[in-house]
Design a protein around this motif. Structure first.
Motif: not given
Length: 147
Positions: A79-103
């Motif tokens: 999920f950290a990798f996905v948050a780096l390359v395609a954040r919208s796949a796991i979270a809102d695109p405007t979320d920070s990296l940490l927010q995206a991983v936690v989400s």
């Protein structure tokens, strides 16, 4: 291997190879899901749960500890990798990296729980099946063994 034992009852693969397989299959499931749907869906969750069970079946006995820790670490790292390359796949695109991983972990937490339970349950079953009456003794011996 005994004639009565099926291939999934006695794993022979080294821990490093099982971890590599886990990373490769997880990233493949992510890629398929993101390419087809644009986000992670139930397909990814099911793949992850089956993968956790498969890794527990493949690993050799002396590398149980490595696989017992793998599911949460694997999911978080992917999920950290996905948050780096395609954040919208796991979270809102405007979320920070940490927010995206936690989400992502929170959204797919049920898959993580079930996959982890399957993994640990299968490893415990294998310990019991291989004639170890006291699982706690076996685990403490494995944990106290020098690397």
């Amino acid at each position: 291997m005994n004639q009565a034992e099926a291939f999934w009852e006695v794993g022979r693969e080294p821990g490093r190879q099982v971890v590599s397989l886990g990373v490769a299959v997880t990233l493949t499931a992510v890629s398929i899901d993101v390419l087809l749907v644009g986000r992670l869906t139930l397909f990814f969750d099911l793949c992850f749960m089956v993968l956790c069970l498969g890794l527990a079946a493949l690993v050799r006995r002396r590398d149980f500890y490595l696989v017992a820790l793998l599911p949460p670490v694997l999911l978080t790292a992917v999920f950290a990798f996905v948050a780096l390359v395609a954040r919208s796949a796991i979270a809102d695109p405007t979320d920070s990296l940490l927010q995206a991983v936690v989400s992502g972990v929170a959204t797919h937490g049920i898959a993580l729980f079930i996959g982890y339970a399957l993994c640990l349950g299968w490893l415990a079953w294998r310990l019991h099946r291989e004639g170890e009456a006291d699982i706690a003794t076996e685990l403490s011996r494995e944990l106290s063994r020098p690397a």
